[in-house]
Design a protein around this motif. Structure first.
Motif, PDB file in Angstrom:
ATOM      1  N   ILE A  93     -22.141  30.654 118.531  1.00  0.00           N
ATOM      2  CA  ILE A  93     -22.101  30.917 119.975  1.00  0.00           C
ATOM      3  C   ILE A  93     -22.352  32.388 120.260  1.00  0.00           C
ATOM      4  N   ALA A  96     -25.954  33.637 119.638  1.00  0.00           N
ATOM      5  CA  ALA A  96     -26.837  33.259 120.738  1.00  0.00           C
ATOM      6  C   ALA A  96     -26.622  34.148 121.963  1.00  0.00           C
ATOM      7  N   ALA A  97     -25.400  34.679 122.123  1.00  0.00           N
ATOM      8  CA  ALA A  97     -25.076  35.497 123.296  1.00  0.00           C
ATOM      9  C   ALA A  97     -25.207  36.990 123.032  1.00  0.00           C
ATOM     10  N   LEU A 100     -27.168  39.274 125.638  1.00  0.00           N
ATOM     11  CA  LEU A 100     -26.452  39.596 126.876  1.00  0.00           C
ATOM     12  C   LEU A 100     -25.340  40.597 126.620  1.00  0.00           C
ATOM     13  N   ARG A 269     -22.867  36.272 133.475  1.00  0.00           N
ATOM     14  CA  ARG A 269     -23.828  35.455 132.718  1.00  0.00           C
ATOM     15  C   ARG A 269     -23.330  35.231 131.295  1.00  0.00           C
ATOM     16  N   LEU A 270     -22.733  36.260 130.710  1.00  0.00           N
ATOM     17  CA  LEU A 270     -22.193  36.142 129.350  1.00  0.00           C
ATOM     18  C   LEU A 270     -21.060  35.127 129.310  1.00  0.00           C
ATOM     19  N   ALA A 272     -20.498  32.629 131.265  1.00  0.00           N
ATOM     20  CA  ALA A 272     -21.033  31.282 131.436  1.00  0.00           C
ATOM     21  C   ALA A 272     -21.675  30.782 130.145  1.00  0.00           C
ATOM     22  N   GLN A 273     -22.390  31.680 129.454  1.00  0.00           N
ATOM     23  CA  GLN A 273     -23.087  31.260 128.241  1.00  0.00           C
ATOM     24  C   GLN A 273     -22.114  30.873 127.125  1.00  0.00           C
ATOM     25  N   ILE A 274     -20.970  31.552 127.047  1.00  0.00           N
ATOM     26  CA  ILE A 274     -20.027  31.235 125.972  1.00  0.00           C
ATOM     27  C   ILE A 274     -19.047  30.131 126.379  1.00  0.00           C
TER      28      ILE A 274
END
Length: 420
Positions: A93, A96-97, A100, A269-270, A272-274
């Protein structure tokens, strides 16, 4: 500079090298951070989200690396290159982040941050408990968070109050919390980072660690409602949030970016992505500090606490006193003038009109004077618009308005002392 951060017993992949940072520990390493935080969570038996715990681990690693990497050693005396390899519970995870994450820290500090991750085994937490609240609010001991929390409570919000302890502000934070929200959960914690050698004083990454603390406790709130995001209140006046560079020499992180809309957008945004349903919001982004203070000017208790609040950028270095001449102090002083409240703070450099290097000719006072003169000569729109580049077009008119009004408050301050 390269660092490797992880919990006790963490073994990074072969070929990974760098100065070691022990996360959530306080023994057996020259660089340690976060032990008190882990102890608090464990004693409270809180159910925290694993990605929120990882986010805090990364933020703690970042503040430790920031504190231990001197800007004076970099090629331009400011910009550093820092690589962090962090042991986390879910390396996929975070890998991938990482873009950001790097973008957020680079915007915040104007350093070049890169990250890599590998799996780590963190000690199991007892869990079992949630925090009953509808949101999280940061309470720093500063004037804006004081007013912001007061207004949240008036609106009927039910926040967890999270404070990052700093020498000279812990008791102040406690008294503010007791006065504003005596029935709310108030959490006070510090990173307690220990690094060998000289310490970098700028530490622009502190706000990431403060926000990560709030995110951790937001992830433990109850009830959690499917499809909704937990509001995370970061209260800062719009002028300081945008923090337009007053002169060409104050570009980038030479002006702090703790609540800048671009930074907060990257963090949202970070999150939300995690997979965290938490949204950072600044409800005062279209207000000046003076307008915020004016909104509570008729309340004697708020007026008294406003005087007790901390604004100075050199508060610790000045023996827990406001200098009166740094940018945050000048914005504070302009706010009291705008609100019509007698400012009895007691500044070391009170009369900015004195024509010497300690007052009217001090660099920060000159910078404000130059900004006021430039804006009045070329129009505020031409002066302030570059600071809004990249922000949503729909918000730019309101942000330009708050920048203009904030500068007017500074202009009024200078006029009151005859600074020219």
């Amino acid at each position: 500079m390269r660092y490797v951060a992880g919990p006790s017993g963490f073994t990074p992949p072969a070929g990974t090298h760098g100065a070691q940072i022990l996360l959530f520990g306080n023994q057996g390493a020259p660089r340690t951070v976060g032990h008190a935080i882990e102890t608090h969570i464990r004693r409270a038996c809180l159910d925290v989200h694993p990605q929120a715990r990882d986010f805090l681990a990364i933020a703690l690693a970042a503040i430790t690396a920031d504190q231990g990497t001197l800007r004076s050693d970099s090629s331009d005396g400011w910009t550093r290159e820092i690589h962090l390899h962090v042991g986390v519970e879910d390396a996929d995870i975070w890998s991938a982040a990482s873009g950001l994450l790097s973008a957020a820290l680079q915007f915040l500090t104007t350093d070049r941050w890169t990250f890599s991750f590998s799996q780590a085994e963190y000690a199991n937490l007892p869990g079992g408990k949630s925090v009953a609240a509808d949101s999280v609010a940061l309470l720093s001991g500063g004037l804006d968070s004081l007013i912001g929390v007061h207004r949240l409570m008036e609106m009927g919000a039910d926040p967890i109050l999270v404070s990052h302890t700093v020498r000279g502000d812990k008791e102040k934070q406690s008294s503010f919390a007791a006065a504003l929200a005596p029935d709310q959960t108030h959490i006070q914690l510090g990173h307690n980072a220990v690094t060998p050698g000289s310490t970098e004083l700028s530490q622009r990454s502190r706000s990431l660690e403060f926000i990560a603390l709030g995110v951790l406790f937001a992830s433990a709130r109850s009830p959690q409602i499917d499809g909704t995001k937990t509001p995370f209140w970061l209260c800062e006046n719009g002028f300081i949030a945008v923090n337009p560079p007053l002169t060409p020499s104050r570009l980038g992180s030479l002006s702090t970016r703790t609540a800048h809309p671009t930074y907060l957008s990257l963090l949202n945004r970070l999150l939300a992505q995690i997979g965290l349903s938490i949204e950072i919001q600044n409800p005062h982004r279209f207000e000046t500090k003076g307008e915020m203070l004016l909104s509570v000017a008729s309340e004697p208790s708020m007026e008294a606490m406003a005087i007790q609040s901390t604004s100075c950028g050199r508060f610790l270095r000045n023996g827990y006193k406001h200098c009166g001449r740094c940018i945050p102090c000048q914005v504070r002083r302009g706010a009291f003038l705008r609100a019509g409240i007698a400012d009895t703070t007691g500044y070391i450099y009170e009369n900015l009109g004195i024509r010497d290097g300690h007052h009217a000719q001090w660099k920060d006072v000159r910078a404000v004077g130059l900004a006021v003169a430039t804006a009045s000569g070329s129009s505020v729109q031409r002066w302030g618009h570059p600071a809004l580049a990249g922000l949503p077009v729909t918000e730019q008119p309101n942000l330009l308005g708050v920048v203009s009004r904030g500068l007017a408050e500074l202009s009024q301050l200078h006029s009151s002392y005859g600074v020219s």
